[in-house]
Design a protein around this motif. Structure first.
Motif, PDB file in Angstrom:
ATOM      1  N   THR A   1       0.835  -1.194   0.000  1.00 24.05           N
ATOM      2  CA  THR A   1       0.000   0.000   0.000  1.00 24.05           C
ATOM      3  C   THR A   1       0.868   1.242   0.000  1.00 24.05           C
ATOM      4  O   THR A   1       1.940   1.274   0.605  1.00 24.05           O
TER       5      THR A   1
ATOM      6  N   ILE B   1      -3.750   0.749  -3.167  1.00 23.35           N
ATOM      7  CA  ILE B   1      -3.364  -0.653  -3.018  1.00 23.35           C
ATOM      8  C   ILE B   1      -2.795  -1.148  -4.345  1.00 23.35           C
ATOM      9  O   ILE B   1      -3.415  -0.978  -5.401  1.00 23.35           O
TER      10      ILE B   1
ATOM     11  N   LYS C   1      -8.147   3.128  -1.802  1.00 24.33           N
ATOM     12  CA  LYS C   1      -8.183   2.528  -0.476  1.00 24.33           C
ATOM     13  C   LYS C   1      -9.489   1.798  -0.170  1.00 24.33           C
ATOM     14  O   LYS C   1      -9.548   0.999   0.764  1.00 24.33           O
TER      15      LYS C   1
END
Length: 358
Positions: A184, A190, A211
């Protein structure tokens, strides 16, 4: 309630036509001389981590450091190379002395492969399902048998906060197929690497999600050239926010910005299975397949190579202690705040610790 993202809303894809010159040249790199001769300033500590009584190590490629800088998170494959049929917990947190602090994940995974601890201390586990099967001995948080090809976000106590992917997997943009690693960004985006086969036509992609799990971009297809990947096996960020991708089947590291534009290509770290970049921008690369495991890369030795992001030079090399039998060494690698290196091994079913020699 946990967030479950089963279908990915594709917002944009990366166009090869928009790639940089570095990207276009990525498949035409000159192979450097093998970097096998750097000094080894580390000693090996075997049996450092203590599993609960009666447990033995399974294959593991998943190791990362807790946000405290000293505790170690590991996911192992239930004493074997797969958790199929097992109700044992597969995710462990160890203290600095190798004692178990927590364990969870029983019945939820088939073959845990990648692990990432984010800035908030949440633990992300990639279930590659590389070994196949369906775990009917335990059920995941959804109540369904574990079928792999998914990513789970746990809080530090083992509560599922999010899942990415659909159990059982698939090969279109709505699914994962043999995902390998996750990382991340500071803003919560991500990044996922997918594809654990070098057979023609295999999946070989990178994903970027926000996210919440909304898909923003994808990159890559199978192959050796520009815009292509072969077993993208490892992901890491440096302090500048650049993404380092271990393109294992192509024996290279691709350095990208967060929009998947290739900035540079490194081959001096050999065949990358695992990558860790510490707070000082030192890079640690685990090569578990060169030599007898990958005969085409036989001039390179397996082990962990250490270097600096600043100049890309390899300054240290921890060789695989078992180079005769062909058993692979560390696939996963992590470094704690004290500078201890941890190598997670699939073939040898071990978690080794490397400490600097006196």
């Amino acid at each position: 309630m946990p967030v479950r993202c089963t279908r990915f809303a594709l917002v944009a894809t990366v166009s090869l036509a928009a790639s940089s010159l570095a990207s276009m040249l990525a498949g035409a790199q000159t192979v450097p001389t093998p970097t096998n001769d750097a000094p080894n300033p580390y000693k090996t500590v075997v049996g450092w981590a203590k599993l609960p009584e009666g447990r033995t190590w399974g294959s593991t490629s998943a190791v990362d450091i807790d946000k405290d800088g000293k505790s170690i998170w590991v996911a192992e494959r239930c004493g074997a190379n797969s958790c199929t049929g097992s109700t044992l917990p597969s995710i462990f947190k160890f203290d600095a002395n190798g004692n178990v602090l927590k364990s969870f994940g029983a019945g939820m995974l088939l073959s845990p492969h990648g692990i990432h601890v984010d800035k908030d201390g949440n633990v992300w586990i990639v279930d590659c399902a590389c070994t196949g099967g369906t775990n009917t001995a335990g059920v995941a948080a959804t109540g369904a048998p574990s079928q792999g090809h998914q990513i789970f976000k746990f809080n530090p106590d083992g509560k599922v906060l999010m899942t990415l992917g659909v159990g059982g997997g698939g090969k279109d943009s709505s699914y994962f197929w043999m995902p390998n690693d996750i990382v991340t960004a500071p803003n919560g985006d991500i990044f996922v690497a997918e594809g654990h086969s070098s057979r023609p036509g295999s999946n070989a992609r990178l994903f970027k999600f926000d996210k919440t799990g909304k898909l923003l971009k994808t990159y890559g297809s199978f192959g050796p050239g520009a815009g292509q990947l072969d077993q993208p096996h490892a992901l890491a960020f440096d302090s500048k926010g650049r993404l380092f991708v271990g393109d294992r089947g192509n024996n290279r590291i691709l350095i990208m910005d967060q929009n998947f534009t290739v900035l540079d290509t490194w081959m001096q770290f050999s065949r990358p299975s695992g990558i860790f970049i510490d707070k000082n921008d030192m890079i640690y690369v685990a090569d578990s397949e060169s030599g007898s495991v990958a005969p085409a890369h036989a001039a390179w030795k397996r082990g962990i190579r250490v270097g600096s992001i600043k100049d890309g030079k390899v300054i240290a090399f921890i060789p695989d202690p078992d180079t005769i039998t062909g058993t692979s060494s560390a696939e996963g690698v992590a470094i704690d705040a004290a500078g201890h290196i941890y190598g997670a091994e699939v073939g040898q079913k071990a978690l080794k610790r490397y400490e600097r020699k006196p």
